[in-house]
Design a protein around this motif. Structure first.
Motif, PDB file in Angstrom:
ATOM      1  N   HIS A 216      -4.745  13.284  -3.490  1.00  0.00           N
ATOM      2  CA  HIS A 216      -4.079  12.094  -4.017  1.00  0.00           C
ATOM      3  C   HIS A 216      -2.970  12.424  -5.017  1.00  0.00           C
ATOM      4  CE1 HIS A 216      -8.111   9.965  -3.032  1.00  0.00           C
ATOM      5  NE2 HIS A 216      -7.287   9.960  -2.001  1.00  0.00           N
TER       6      HIS A 216
ATOM      7  N   ASP B 152      -7.679   7.803  -9.709  1.00  0.00           N
ATOM      8  CA  ASP B 152      -7.943   9.034  -8.961  1.00  0.00           C
ATOM      9  C   ASP B 152      -8.482  10.144  -9.850  1.00  0.00           C
ATOM     10  OD1 ASP B 152      -7.178   7.953  -6.534  1.00  0.00           O
ATOM     11  OD2 ASP B 152      -5.068   8.469  -6.821  1.00  0.00           O
TER      12      ASP B 152
ATOM     13  N   CYS C 239       0.684  13.489  -6.392  1.00  0.00           N
ATOM     14  CA  CYS C 239       2.082  13.328  -5.979  1.00  0.00           C
ATOM     15  C   CYS C 239       2.942  14.273  -6.813  1.00  0.00           C
ATOM     16  CB  CYS C 239       2.554  11.892  -6.201  1.00  0.00           C
ATOM     17  SG  CYS C 239       1.663  10.643  -5.255  1.00  0.00           S
TER      18      CYS C 239
ATOM     19  N   TYR D 144       2.524   1.725  -3.440  1.00  0.00           N
ATOM     20  CA  TYR D 144       1.580   2.086  -4.497  1.00  0.00           C
ATOM     21  C   TYR D 144       1.077   3.518  -4.349  1.00  0.00           C
ATOM     22  CZ  TYR D 144      -2.366   1.776  -7.718  1.00  0.00           C
ATOM     23  OH  TYR D 144      -3.247   1.993  -8.752  1.00  0.00           O
ATOM     24  N   HIS D 145       0.644   3.873  -3.139  1.00  0.00           N
ATOM     25  CA  HIS D 145      -0.003   5.164  -2.943  1.00  0.00           C
ATOM     26  C   HIS D 145       0.959   6.303  -2.650  1.00  0.00           C
ATOM     27  CE1 HIS D 145      -3.957   3.420  -3.223  1.00  0.00           C
ATOM     28  NE2 HIS D 145      -3.681   2.551  -2.276  1.00  0.00           N
ATOM     29  N   ASN D 146       2.141   5.987  -2.137  1.00  0.00           N
ATOM     30  CA  ASN D 146       3.116   7.025  -1.812  1.00  0.00           C
ATOM     31  C   ASN D 146       4.487   6.686  -2.386  1.00  0.00           C
ATOM     32  OD1 ASN D 146       1.645   9.005  -0.255  1.00  0.00           O
ATOM     33  ND2 ASN D 146       1.416   7.426   1.316  1.00  0.00           N
TER      34      ASN D 146
ATOM     35  N   SER E 175       0.823  -1.206   0.000  1.00  0.00           N
ATOM     36  CA  SER E 175       0.000   0.000   0.000  1.00  0.00           C
ATOM     37  C   SER E 175       0.861   1.262   0.000  1.00  0.00           C
ATOM     38  CB  SER E 175      -0.924   0.008   1.224  1.00  0.00           C
ATOM     39  OG  SER E 175      -1.732   1.161   1.245  1.00  0.00           O
ATOM     40  N   GLU E 176       1.920   1.273   0.813  1.00  0.00           N
ATOM     41  CA  GLU E 176       2.811   2.436   0.856  1.00  0.00           C
ATOM     42  C   GLU E 176       3.505   2.656  -0.483  1.00  0.00           C
ATOM     43  OE1 GLU E 176       3.973   2.076   5.617  1.00  0.00           O
ATOM     44  OE2 GLU E 176       5.282   1.213   4.077  1.00  0.00           O
TER      45      GLU E 176
ATOM     46  N   ARG F 216     -10.880   4.715  -2.551  1.00  0.00           N
ATOM     47  CA  ARG F 216     -11.426   5.886  -3.221  1.00  0.00           C
ATOM     48  C   ARG F 216     -12.950   5.800  -3.268  1.00  0.00           C
ATOM     49  NH1 ARG F 216      -6.104   6.024  -2.518  1.00  0.00           N
ATOM     50  NH2 ARG F 216      -4.979   7.120  -4.126  1.00  0.00           N
TER      51      ARG F 216
ATOM     52  N   ARG G 140      -2.673   8.736 -10.181  1.00  0.00           N
ATOM     53  CA  ARG G 140      -3.097   7.368 -10.450  1.00  0.00           C
ATOM     54  C   ARG G 140      -4.349   7.402 -11.334  1.00  0.00           C
ATOM     55  NH1 ARG G 140       0.701   3.558  -9.954  1.00  0.00           N
ATOM     56  NH2 ARG G 140       1.805   3.681  -7.958  1.00  0.00           N
TER      57      ARG G 140
ATOM     58  N   ALA H 274      -3.873   8.591   1.689  1.00  0.00           N
ATOM     59  CA  ALA H 274      -3.851   8.220   0.277  1.00  0.00           C
ATOM     60  C   ALA H 274      -4.147   6.763   0.045  1.00  0.00           C
ATOM     61  CB  ALA H 274      -2.491   8.563  -0.320  1.00  0.00           C
ATOM     62  N   SER H 275      -3.905   5.908   1.027  1.00  0.00           N
ATOM     63  CA  SER H 275      -4.101   4.479   0.815  1.00  0.00           C
ATOM     64  C   SER H 275      -5.530   4.034   1.103  1.00  0.00           C
ATOM     65  CB  SER H 275      -3.150   3.682   1.712  1.00  0.00           C
ATOM     66  OG  SER H 275      -3.382   3.971   3.062  1.00  0.00           O
TER      67      SER H 275
END
Length: 366
Positions: A334, A277, A336, A223-225, A220-221, A357, A274, A353-354
């Motif tokens: 969301h 998003d 980056c 992918y989202h960050n 998750s980290e 949505r 993403r 962010a994780s």
């Protein structure tokens, strides 16, 4: 089980090529860690150093309480599963699984018990008297895993074990390997170039590029960050959209979108979005020209251009779409930001962010 620690481990070949830059990380007891990256990134070299098949140029490697830099592979209490299965073609499944135990002069009754246990665990009971040539690719990989299991190692090492299987078998074996690892509780290090394998199997992922660790984190980290444009583009299917934006006096501008950003920077930036998003919004600030609608059953992807830059949008299957002009919005939380030259993350990763949505497209069109 065993902990694994690497402290500034480095690999330089005699010709001066640096395969792995000084790398440090710690793997907990029972953890499933995946090393992922493109071909030539150093992931297999790193695994082979853990296994003792490659010498360590600099740094310290510990398995459990022992520093094992100079310990032979046979004495490291590890078991390795290879891409090509490494089975003996003239031996039956039973003898292949038992081979390592027999070499260690393990009593026959212990060997028989361990082989029976592994065969039952891997659904190989009906194939014990067959030769490898009589098995499917998935069955051969199970035999290779069985040979590793019977040794009761402190550490499992997997070197791209699913690369030779077709897509359906890969999906099946991913589930089986992860379930088996959880059942046995053995610390495992798994190498792959497939980001789907990494995301679905790992407790933590180590992303490598050009011999360097780009990021370490949970799926998750990662992918989202993502920590860099490399991680952002490599992890995810489809990958994160990376487009050129402009930051001036704390305002990020891209294709009609203006968003306040607490970043001390002026000038060009790389904006990461993403595909999931982005959502359809008749009054949205982003004007997209859709060139292709890719139907994937459970969802669809829109591929097109925004201000001359390529963009992909992920839509639920319930949302109708067609080629042509389209207006979009996005959730600013969301976004980056990456440095346009170094590719490194500029904004502070956001904790929310994780989270899942919301169905913004449905709400907008309602």
């Amino acid at each position: 089980m065993a902990q694994v620690s690497l402290d500034s481990v480095r690999k330089i070949y005699p010709n001066g090529a640096e395969a792995v830059t000084p790398s440090s990380f710690h793997i907990e007891d029972g953890e499933f860690v995946v090393l992922v990256g493109p071909s030539g990134c150093g992931k297999s070299t790193l695994l082979r150093m853990i296994a003792g098949l490659e010498d360590i140029t600099e740094g310290t490697l510990s398995i459990g309480e022992r520093i094992v830099n100079d310990v032979d592979p046979a004495d490291r209490d590890i078991a390795m599963v290879f891409q090509n299965y490494a089975l003996y073609p003239h031996m039956s499944v039973r003898k292949n699984i038992a081979y390592g135990l027999k070499n260690r002069k393990t009593p026959k009754d212990v060997i028989d018990a361990k082989v029976a246990e592994a065969a039952a665990m891997l659904n190989l009971n009906d194939y014990l008297d067959r030769k490898p040539s009589q098995l499917s690719g998935g069955q051969r990989q199970r035999v290779a895993m069985g040979r590793a299991i019977v040794r009761d190692p402190a550490l499992f090492l997997f070197d791209e074990p699913l690369s030779n299987l077709d897509a359906k078998l890969r999906n099946q074996m991913r589930i089986e390997i992860k379930a088996l690892q959880r059942r046995l509780g053995v610390t495992s290090v798994y190498v792959t170039h497939d980001q789907v394998e990494a995301m679905t199997m790992a407790d933590r992922i180590i992303v490598l590029n050009n011999g360097m660790i780009e990021q370490i984190g949970t799926p998750s980290e990662i992918y989202h960050n993502p920590a860099s444009t490399f991680v952002a583009s490599f992890m995810g299917a489809p990958p994160m959209n990376l487009v050129a934006g402009e930051l001036s006096e704390g305002i990020l501008s891209f294709a009609g979108l203006d968003v306040p950003m607490a970043v001390d920077h002026r000038g060009p930036v790389t904006l990461g979005l993403r595909p999931e998003d982005l959502f359809i919004d008749a009054k949205g600030p982003i004007a997209m020209e859709v060139d292709l609608v890719e139907e994937l059953g459970a969802h669809r992807l829109l591929h097109g251009r925004v201000d001359g830059q390529q963009l992909t949008v992920h839509l639920a299957k319930e949302i109708a779409a067609k080629t042509g002009p389209l207006r979009l919005s996005c959730d600013p939380s969301h976004l980056c930001l990456f440095h346009p030259d170094t590719g490194k993350r500029m904004d502070v990763p956001h904790k929310g962010a994780s989270q899942a949505r919301s169905n913004k497209t449905v709400e907008t069109e309602a």
